[in-house]
Structures are given as C-alpha cells and as structure tokens.
Motif scaffolding. Structure first.
Motif, mmCIF file in Angstrom:
data_model
loop_
_atom_site.group_PDB
_atom_site.id
_atom_site.type_symbol
_atom_site.label_atom_id
_atom_site.label_comp_id
_atom_site.label_asym_id
_atom_site.label_seq_id
_atom_site.Cartn_x
_atom_site.Cartn_y
_atom_site.Cartn_z
ATOM 1 N N ASP A 54 0.828 -1.213 0.000
ATOM 2 C CA ASP A 54 0.000 0.000 0.000
ATOM 3 C C ASP A 54 0.857 1.256 0.000
ATOM 4 N N ILE A 55 1.959 1.225 0.731
ATOM 5 C CA ILE A 55 2.857 2.379 0.794
ATOM 6 C C ILE A 55 3.431 2.688 -0.596
ATOM 7 N N LEU A 56 3.788 1.641 -1.325
ATOM 8 C CA LEU A 56 4.408 1.841 -2.635
ATOM 9 C C LEU A 56 3.431 2.388 -3.677
ATOM 10 N N LYS A 57 2.141 2.362 -3.383
ATOM 11 C CA LYS A 57 1.143 2.917 -4.306
ATOM 12 C C LYS A 57 1.039 4.433 -4.201
ATOM 13 N N ILE A 58 1.612 5.003 -3.150
ATOM 14 C CA ILE A 58 1.484 6.442 -2.927
ATOM 15 C C ILE A 58 2.433 7.196 -3.853
ATOM 16 N N ASN A 59 1.895 8.188 -4.539
ATOM 17 C CA ASN A 59 2.626 8.868 -5.607
ATOM 18 C C ASN A 59 3.443 10.046 -5.068
ATOM 19 N N VAL A 60 4.687 9.761 -4.679
ATOM 20 C CA VAL A 60 5.660 10.783 -4.294
ATOM 21 C C VAL A 60 6.981 10.453 -4.992
ATOM 22 N N HIS A 61 7.906 11.405 -4.993
ATOM 23 C CA HIS A 61 9.179 11.191 -5.672
ATOM 24 C C HIS A 61 10.169 10.364 -4.854
ATOM 25 N N VAL A 62 10.068 10.467 -3.524
ATOM 26 C CA VAL A 62 11.009 9.772 -2.636
ATOM 27 C C VAL A 62 10.232 9.061 -1.531
ATOM 28 N N LEU A 63 10.612 7.841 -1.246
ATOM 29 C CA LEU A 63 10.046 7.085 -0.127
ATOM 30 C C LEU A 63 11.147 6.894 0.897
ATOM 31 N N ASP A 64 10.933 7.405 2.102
ATOM 32 C CA ASP A 64 11.985 7.424 3.122
ATOM 33 C C ASP A 64 11.645 6.439 4.249
ATOM 34 N N PHE A 65 12.534 5.465 4.471
ATOM 35 C CA PHE A 65 12.285 4.420 5.464
ATOM 36 C C PHE A 65 13.499 4.208 6.345
ATOM 37 N N GLU A 66 13.287 3.519 7.473
ATOM 38 C CA GLU A 66 14.414 3.189 8.343
ATOM 39 C C GLU A 66 14.910 1.771 8.050
ATOM 40 N N PHE A 67 16.210 1.670 7.848
ATOM 41 C CA PHE A 67 16.838 0.386 7.549
ATOM 42 C C PHE A 67 17.898 0.007 8.582
ATOM 43 N N SER A 68 18.269 0.951 9.451
ATOM 44 C CA SER A 68 19.237 0.657 10.501
ATOM 45 C C SER A 68 18.573 -0.107 11.645
ATOM 46 N N LYS A 69 17.523 0.475 12.208
ATOM 47 C CA LYS A 69 16.806 -0.155 13.316
ATOM 48 C C LYS A 69 15.916 -1.291 12.820
ATOM 49 N N ASN A 70 15.512 -1.215 11.567
ATOM 50 C CA ASN A 70 14.645 -2.234 10.975
ATOM 51 C C ASN A 70 15.294 -2.819 9.716
ATOM 52 N N GLU B 216 27.423 5.411 15.828
ATOM 53 C CA GLU B 216 28.009 4.380 14.980
ATOM 54 C C GLU B 216 29.289 4.892 14.329
ATOM 55 N N THR B 217 30.224 3.998 14.093
ATOM 56 C CA THR B 217 31.457 4.381 13.425
ATOM 57 C C THR B 217 31.204 4.587 11.937
ATOM 58 N N VAL B 218 32.143 5.273 11.309
ATOM 59 C CA VAL B 218 32.050 5.456 9.863
ATOM 60 C C VAL B 218 31.998 4.101 9.164
ATOM 61 N N ALA B 219 32.797 3.156 9.638
ATOM 62 C CA ALA B 219 32.841 1.827 9.018
ATOM 63 C C ALA B 219 31.500 1.112 9.125
ATOM 64 N N GLU B 220 30.829 1.233 10.286
ATOM 65 C CA GLU B 220 29.518 0.589 10.472
ATOM 66 C C GLU B 220 28.484 1.177 9.506
ATOM 67 N N ILE B 221 28.459 2.491 9.433
ATOM 68 C CA ILE B 221 27.482 3.147 8.562
ATOM 69 C C ILE B 221 27.799 2.840 7.098
ATOM 70 N N LYS B 222 29.063 2.781 6.784
ATOM 71 C CA LYS B 222 29.490 2.485 5.408
ATOM 72 C C LYS B 222 28.967 1.125 4.960
ATOM 73 N N LYS B 223 29.047 0.134 5.842
ATOM 74 C CA LYS B 223 28.547 -1.214 5.510
ATOM 75 C C LYS B 223 27.047 -1.186 5.237
ATOM 76 N N ARG B 224 26.315 -0.410 6.035
ATOM 77 C CA ARG B 224 24.869 -0.306 5.827
ATOM 78 C C ARG B 224 24.555 0.342 4.477
ATOM 79 N N ILE B 225 25.277 1.393 4.154
ATOM 80 C CA ILE B 225 25.062 2.067 2.873
ATOM 81 C C ILE B 225 25.378 1.125 1.719
ATOM 82 N N GLU B 226 26.440 0.371 1.847
ATOM 83 C CA GLU B 226 26.830 -0.560 0.785
ATOM 84 C C GLU B 226 25.743 -1.616 0.546
ATOM 85 N N LYS B 227 25.085 -2.065 1.616
ATOM 86 C CA LYS B 227 23.970 -3.012 1.457
ATOM 87 C C LYS B 227 22.847 -2.375 0.661
ATOM 88 N N GLY B 228 22.589 -1.103 0.952
ATOM 89 C CA GLY B 228 21.559 -0.386 0.217
ATOM 90 C C GLY B 228 21.901 -0.249 -1.256
#
Length: 300
Positions: free
Chosen positions: A199-215, A245-257
């Motif tokens: 249902d969320i993906l049906k909403i017409n906006v340019h950017v969908l912002d979600f949490e991926f660190s805690k979830n 979080e360290t730069v290295a920790e955040i970097k790994k999360r971004i790389e997964k994205g």
C-alpha cells in the motif's frame, strides 16, 4: 542523478528534527527558539549534510502545526479545520535556505496528526473524515515552503506502519499535498513495513523514506519490488540510541543499500529525527554518516 536534487550520488540529508539548544540574552527573549534554529542549521552544515532542515525545534511534530490551525484547540478538534492565517514553518526554512543551497521542508502528515487528536465536534464522525481537511490546511503550508525555496518537501506519516490508519484515505491526503506544489515530494514512514509495504508503494511521491538501521528486515522487502523510478531515503543511522556508529559501520549499511537499490536511487539519512538525542550524539551521527557516504561514493 535525479535532476531535482544535489548533483551528487548518495547525497546526504536528514529526516528533519534536531536537538533543541536554546540560547540566552535579549534575542532569546523575543524568540526563545531562534538560537535553536541557528544551532541546528549550523550543526547540519558543519557535519557535511547536503540537504539540511530547519531542525524542527519549535515544538513536537503534531502541535507544531495544530497550534496554528483554526478548528483545533490543544489536542481537541472543536470545529472545521482550516488553513493557518499565515506560514507556520516557512520562516525557519527560509533561514536554513540562507545558510545552505539545499533545504528539506517538513510537514507532519494529515493521518498522523488526525490520530494524535481527539474529535470533540459533530463536524467529523471519525479520524478518516478529518484527514482531508488537515491535508487541505497542510497543502497551504506546503506552498509557503515552496515559496521559501526548499528543494524537497517531506511529509511524515509514522502512523502508516502501525496498521491503525486507513491507507486509502492517507494516500489521497498525501497526494493532495504533493499535488499542490511543483517541487519534488518525499514521504517518511518509520517502523517495520512488512504489513503495509504494498500500500505504501502505491502512494505517488518522488522519494520514499524508510528506516533500515533499526529495521534491517525492511531491506528484504524490496528484492522483487519495483520503485517505478522513485528514490529511496535510506535510513542508515539509529535515531533511537545515543551511541554513535562508526564510519565503518554506517558504510557497511550504505553498501547493502547500494546492492539493492543502486547508488543513484538513494538519499542517505538517519532512520528518523534526532530531536531526542543529545546535541553531541546527533552531530557525530550526522558527521560520520556524511563521511561514510563520501567513502562509498568515492569507491563507486
């Protein structure tokens, strides 16, 4: 890269709020939150954030808007909700714009506001009937933010992940606000998305912002789902903890994205607002996030 954002892959931004750091002296007497806005803006700029906010320091996310809307007194809806008589947050957004070329304007979504209020008038039989009038009022504020020069308009709907709100009504409300402006729009939904993602993906906006660190389970939801050319606001810093979080920790999360969405589809930000964190924690979370994004960007 999308033409309506910073000309930079993996540009960094914020969800919106920042710790309130009040000032002193005569200027604080006339505007108790002036120093807080200035501090929030300066810290974001100094942390290296590409698309900043005004810090949302003047109130919590619901009363920030409802205190100015006719038809609402405190937490009670007492009559027909109408637009404010003037701009609510655009003044602070304009200040932020004077310090950074790229600013995100932030509105609390009509569904989240409706579910934070008590209906004390026969004007509305339920929360769903209240949502369209809130959307109409917020659309006026959206136009004020557009006039203030914001790059991106974000609408916060934390209620959407809970299953409490009517998402069909919520979709119409979000799209009514988005349709009132010409600038790109973003919708932020925190929490787990498993029960509402389609249902969320049906909403017409340019950017969908979600949490991926805690979830992190949210990431698995996107393997086979098409974003239809939209971008992802990629929450990669835990907003619920003081721990930085360290730069290295955040970097790994971004790389997964990057593996799932591709770098060109991502805006990098914290999971949620940082209002409840200490100033030191908030600043270093943003600074380390900006550095992590820079390192991933260089390695692409």
């Amino acid at each position: 890269m999308k033409a309506y954002f910073v000309n930079k892959v993996l540009a960094t931004t914020v969800v919106g709020s920042y710790p309130v750091v009040k000032g002193s002296g005569i200027s604080s007497f006339f505007d108790p939150f002036k120093a807080a806005v200035e501090t929030a803006v300066a810290d974001q700029v100094n942390a290296g954030i590409d698309i900043i906010s005004d810090g949302q320091v003047r109130n919590d996310m619901i009363p920030l808007f409802t205190a100015r809307l006719p038809g609402i007194k405190g937490q009670d809806v007492v009559g027909k909700v109408q637009p404010a008589s003037g701009a609510i947050t655009a003044g602070d957004a304009k200040y932020a714009r004077s310090k950074s070329p790229y600013v995100k304007g932030v509105l609390t979504g009509p569904s989240s506001i409706a579910h934070g209020l008590h209906i004390g008038t026969p004007m509305y039989r339920n929360k769903e009937e209240l949502v369209p009038d809130l959307a109409a009022a917020l659309a006026v504020e959206a136009k004020h933010l557009e006039a203030a020069g914001v790059t991106l308009l974000q609408i916060d709907e934390p209620i959407f992940s809970t299953g409490v709100a009517d998402l069909a009504v919520g979709k119409q409300a979000i799209e009514a606000i988005a349709g009132a402006v010409k600038i790109p729009t973003c919708m932020h939904v925190c929490g787990g998305l498993g029960n509402v993602i389609d249902d969320i993906l049906k909403i017409n906006v340019h950017v969908l912002d979600f949490e991926f660190s805690k979830n992190p389970a949210n990431l698995a939801l996107f393997g086979s789902r098409d974003l239809a050319g939209r971008m992802i606001g990629y929450g990669c810093v835990d907003s619920t903890s003081e721990a930085v979080e360290t730069v290295a920790e955040i970097k790994k999360r971004i790389e997964k994205g990057v593996e799932i969405f591709g770098a060109k589809a991502m805006l990098v930000d914290p999971d949620c607002g940082l209002r409840m964190r200490s100033r030191e924690s908030a600043f270093w979370k943003l600074k380390n996030m900006a550095e992590a994004a820079r390192e991933v960007r260089l390695a692409l």
